[in-house]
Design an enzyme around this catalytic site. Structure first.
Site, short mmCIF file in Angstrom:
data_model
loop_
_atom_site.label_atom_id
_atom_site.label_comp_id
_atom_site.label_asym_id
_atom_site.label_seq_id
_atom_site.Cartn_x
_atom_site.Cartn_y
_atom_site.Cartn_z
N HIS A 163 77.72 -6.10 -26.43
CA HIS A 163 78.56 -5.07 -27.05
C HIS A 163 78.82 -3.94 -26.06
CE1 HIS A 163 79.79 -2.26 -30.35
NE2 HIS A 163 79.26 -1.37 -29.53
N GLU A 164 77.78 -3.46 -25.39
CA GLU A 164 77.96 -2.37 -24.43
C GLU A 164 78.75 -2.82 -23.21
OE1 GLU A 164 77.36 0.53 -25.32
OE2 GLU A 164 76.23 0.02 -27.12
N HIS A 167 82.36 -2.49 -23.95
CA HIS A 167 82.85 -1.12 -23.74
C HIS A 167 83.13 -0.86 -22.26
CE1 HIS A 167 82.65 0.47 -27.73
NE2 HIS A 167 81.33 0.35 -27.86
N GLU A 252 84.64 0.30 -31.94
CA GLU A 252 83.41 -0.43 -32.22
C GLU A 252 83.68 -1.85 -32.70
OE1 GLU A 252 80.33 0.51 -31.43
OE2 GLU A 252 81.38 2.21 -30.54
#
Length: 345
Positions: A163-164, A167, A252
């Site tokens: 997930h990070e 980003h 998100e």
């Protein structure tokens, strides 16, 4: 649209938004400065010869130059300052099994996402959380709390790191790190101006005849501008926080989906989010100004699991339950596709 084309579109959109953010930030500070100068000028223009006349727009010059300096500082040093504010320390040589596992997972996800391995940081906080920061993939850092390492399984940790990494690859970190620095700067400006006005400084220096006229009603245009100026100072911190929250909420879901593509295991991130939502303590090491950087809100409120306008305004993250539902839907579609493919084979 292909995944690669969608990636380039998302990166380009974030580059544009970063430019718009910087321009808007400087224009806001210019309005605060030159608007104050103009109101002060109107309030002193009819003062007697011996009274003070505000002619040189010194406030506007100072605030505009300060805004430009803050933008440069946020761009150049924002990521380091975000990490510093959390008390994070960089993981260079892993010393425990959990740290070694973290390094291995970050390296795996860097390969899966096709970007350089970011620097790894540990935040000394028992609450499970994680965030990414940096200007681009080459300067990116991923930070996880000590509590996260002790809470998640390897697959769940992989989901969070993926997930990070999403980003990082989407350049969300650039926009959100700039926002973190600018939200803090606007809050400081508003507080500082408020203290100055409460202390009797600034606009009350008209003196003499201008002061006497001010007590009888003053210059109507000056009063209008002064009211707008004060309203701007009062609302600016709230508006900047709302902007940061809106930016975070919109990104998100995309990071969840992109991270699930990296791991090919949407249920891993769904399971990790279930554990994170079950944590009751706040992530005290992460300030509210950097909340939008985290995978989950470090200090969730009663609105955290709500949807709609009110939640969009006051909550930095979309509801975790809704994120989990979407990830489970992705897992179902993936299993259905894999089953169909196996049947055809």
């Amino acid at each position: 649209m292909s995944d690669q084309a969608n990636l380039f579109a998302q990166q380009e959109a974030n580059r544009r938004r970063s430019v718009y953010l910087i321009v808007g930030f400087i224009l806001f500070f210019a309005w605060v400065g030159f608007g104050g100068d103009f109101a002060w000028y109107l309030m002193t223009v009819d003062a007697g010869p011996a009274a003070y006349h505000h002619v040189v727009p010194i406030i506007g010059i100072v605030t505009t130059l300060s805004a430009a300096a803050i933008c440069w500082y946020s761009w150049r040093y924002g990521p380091e300052k975000v990490l510093w504010s959390t008390g994070a320390w960089e993981l260079i040589e892993p010393a425990t099994p959990e740290q070694k596992q973290l390094v291995n997972v970050v390296e795996e996800m860097a390969i899966a996402s096709g970007i350089p391995r970011p620097r790894i940081w540990i935040v000394p906080d028992d609450d499970p959380n994680a965030f990414a920061t940096g200007r681009d993939a080459a300067t990116a850092s991923i930070a996880v709390t000590q509590g996260l390492l002790g809470t998640l399984s390897r697959d769940e940790l992989q989901g969070v790191i993926a997930h990070e990494m999403a980003h990082v690859r989407n350049l969300d970190i650039r926009l959100m790190t700039l926002l973190a620095g600018m939200v803090g700067a606007i809050a400081l400006l508003s507080d500082g101006m408020g203290r100055m006005l409460r202390g009797g400084g600034g606009m009350q220096r008209g003196g003499g005849e201008a002061g006497k006229r001010g007590s009888k009603g003053g210059n109507p245009l000056a009063l209008v501008i002064l009211v707008l100026w004060l309203v701007t100072l009062v609302l600016a911190p709230f508006i900047s926080r709302i902007l940061a929250m809106a930016v975070s909420r919109n990104r998100e879901y995309l990071a969840d989906a992109t991270g699930a593509q990296f791991t090919r295991n949407p249920m891993a991130l769904a399971s990790a989010l279930e554990k994170l939502v079950g944590a009751t303590a706040a992530t005290r090491s992460i300030t509210s100004g950097a909340a939008h950087l985290c995978i989950v809100d470090p200090a969730p409120s009663a609105l955290a699991e709500k949807e709609g306008l009110l939640a969009d305004v006051f909550v930095s993250h979309p509801p975790i339950r809704q994120r989990i539902i979407r990830l489970k839907g992705m897992a179902y579609q993936q299993a259905k596709h894999d089953g169909t493919t196996a049947a055809l084979a």
